[in-house]
Design a protein around this motif. Sequence first.
Motif, short mmCIF file in Angstrom:
data_model
loop_
_atom_site.label_atom_id
_atom_site.label_comp_id
_atom_site.label_asym_id
_atom_site.label_seq_id
_atom_site.Cartn_x
_atom_site.Cartn_y
_atom_site.Cartn_z
N THR A 156 16.39 -49.13 -1.52
CA THR A 156 15.31 -49.14 -2.50
C THR A 156 15.43 -47.88 -3.33
O THR A 156 15.58 -46.78 -2.79
N TYR A 157 15.38 -48.05 -4.66
CA TYR A 157 15.46 -46.93 -5.58
C TYR A 157 14.67 -47.26 -6.84
O TYR A 157 14.82 -48.36 -7.39
N ALA A 158 13.84 -46.34 -7.26
CA ALA A 158 13.07 -46.50 -8.50
C ALA A 158 12.29 -47.82 -8.50
O ALA A 158 12.36 -48.59 -9.46
N ASP A 159 11.59 -48.12 -7.42
CA ASP A 159 10.77 -49.33 -7.29
C ASP A 159 11.57 -50.63 -7.31
O ASP A 159 11.04 -51.69 -7.62
N SER A 160 12.85 -50.54 -6.99
CA SER A 160 13.69 -51.74 -6.96
C SER A 160 14.51 -51.78 -5.68
O SER A 160 14.93 -50.75 -5.16
N ASP A 161 14.73 -53.00 -5.19
CA ASP A 161 15.66 -53.23 -4.09
C ASP A 161 17.01 -53.57 -4.70
O ASP A 161 17.11 -54.49 -5.52
N ASP A 163 12.36 -61.50 -18.73
CA ASP A 163 13.06 -62.76 -19.00
C ASP A 163 14.57 -62.57 -19.03
O ASP A 163 15.32 -63.40 -18.55
N LEU A 164 15.04 -61.45 -19.53
CA LEU A 164 16.47 -61.19 -19.56
C LEU A 164 17.00 -60.92 -18.16
O LEU A 164 18.03 -61.44 -17.77
N SER A 165 16.27 -60.14 -17.37
CA SER A 165 16.75 -59.83 -16.02
C SER A 165 16.83 -61.09 -15.18
O SER A 165 17.75 -61.26 -14.39
N GLU A 166 15.89 -62.01 -15.34
CA GLU A 166 15.96 -63.27 -14.59
C GLU A 166 17.14 -64.11 -15.06
O GLU A 166 17.83 -64.73 -14.26
N ALA A 167 17.41 -64.10 -16.34
CA ALA A 167 18.50 -64.91 -16.89
C ALA A 167 19.85 -64.41 -16.42
O ALA A 167 20.79 -65.18 -16.34
N ILE A 168 19.97 -63.13 -16.09
CA ILE A 168 21.26 -62.61 -15.68
C ILE A 168 21.35 -62.41 -14.18
O ILE A 168 22.31 -61.86 -13.67
N GLY A 169 20.33 -62.83 -13.44
CA GLY A 169 20.42 -62.80 -12.00
C GLY A 169 19.87 -61.54 -11.38
O GLY A 169 20.02 -61.34 -10.18
N LEU A 170 19.25 -60.67 -12.16
CA LEU A 170 18.66 -59.46 -11.61
C LEU A 170 17.18 -59.74 -11.41
O LEU A 170 16.34 -59.29 -12.17
N ASN A 171 16.88 -60.55 -10.42
CA ASN A 171 15.52 -61.03 -10.18
C ASN A 171 14.59 -59.91 -9.79
O ASN A 171 14.82 -59.23 -8.81
N ARG A 172 13.54 -59.77 -10.56
CA ARG A 172 12.59 -58.69 -10.30
C ARG A 172 11.32 -59.28 -9.89
O ARG A 172 10.49 -59.66 -9.82
N GLY A 189 8.35 -54.44 -4.86
CA GLY A 189 6.96 -54.75 -4.55
C GLY A 189 6.33 -53.60 -3.79
O GLY A 189 6.45 -52.45 -4.18
N ASP A 190 5.71 -53.91 -2.67
CA ASP A 190 5.06 -52.88 -1.86
C ASP A 190 5.98 -52.28 -0.81
O ASP A 190 5.59 -51.37 -0.09
N ARG A 191 7.20 -52.82 -0.69
CA ARG A 191 8.14 -52.35 0.32
C ARG A 191 8.80 -51.06 -0.11
O ARG A 191 9.00 -50.81 -1.27
N SER A 192 9.19 -50.25 0.86
CA SER A 192 10.02 -49.09 0.57
C SER A 192 10.86 -48.80 1.81
O SER A 192 10.55 -49.23 2.91
#
Length: 174
Positions: free
Chosen positions: A116-121, A165-174, A64-67
């Motif tokens: 945090t890397y590439a806009d992801s925690d 939808d795939l990332s949510e299904a495998i637990g990689l919540n974005r 999100g907006d965090r870094s």
Amino acid sequence: MALLSAPDRKQREEFQQRAAVLLDRLLPDSIGFVHPVRDYAQLYQGEAADGRMFLLIFTVRSSGDRSGPRPCPKDFVSKGDTCEHVTLPGGTGVRATSLRLRVEPSDTMSTQIAFTYADSDAVLTVYPDVDAGASSPVTREQLEAAVGDPRFLDLVRDAAALPLDLSEAIGLNR
């Protein structure tokens, strides 16, 4: 898993297997053979030669907006746990929060790193084998080296690029 289409199921399994192989290569031998836990892409298990089992959880979520590194919680540090802000090795400049946490009531320790890397925690945690009374065999420094490896950072970036939808299904919540 049953809710995924056949192509999404295949992509999920391929990602999970790729992550397990990489974790097995990057983490010390003391964790044993790392393999995926069926139907849960965020869960992996290390099986040491002596029978100890160590659960690993690897998650990737949109930052999100965090870094930057997350703050060290003050409420647990007084119990003898440790938390430090570090720069990952490898020259990327990525800042991380590296923790060694007591697991109650077993008095064993887990090891965790969050960054945090590439806009992801991303968070990787290695839990103890509570039944065996064995703390996580991975030190904070070993975990920092593993996630600082460019191959692991590529894995984080690839996880974030999965369809929502795939990332949510495998637990990689974005």
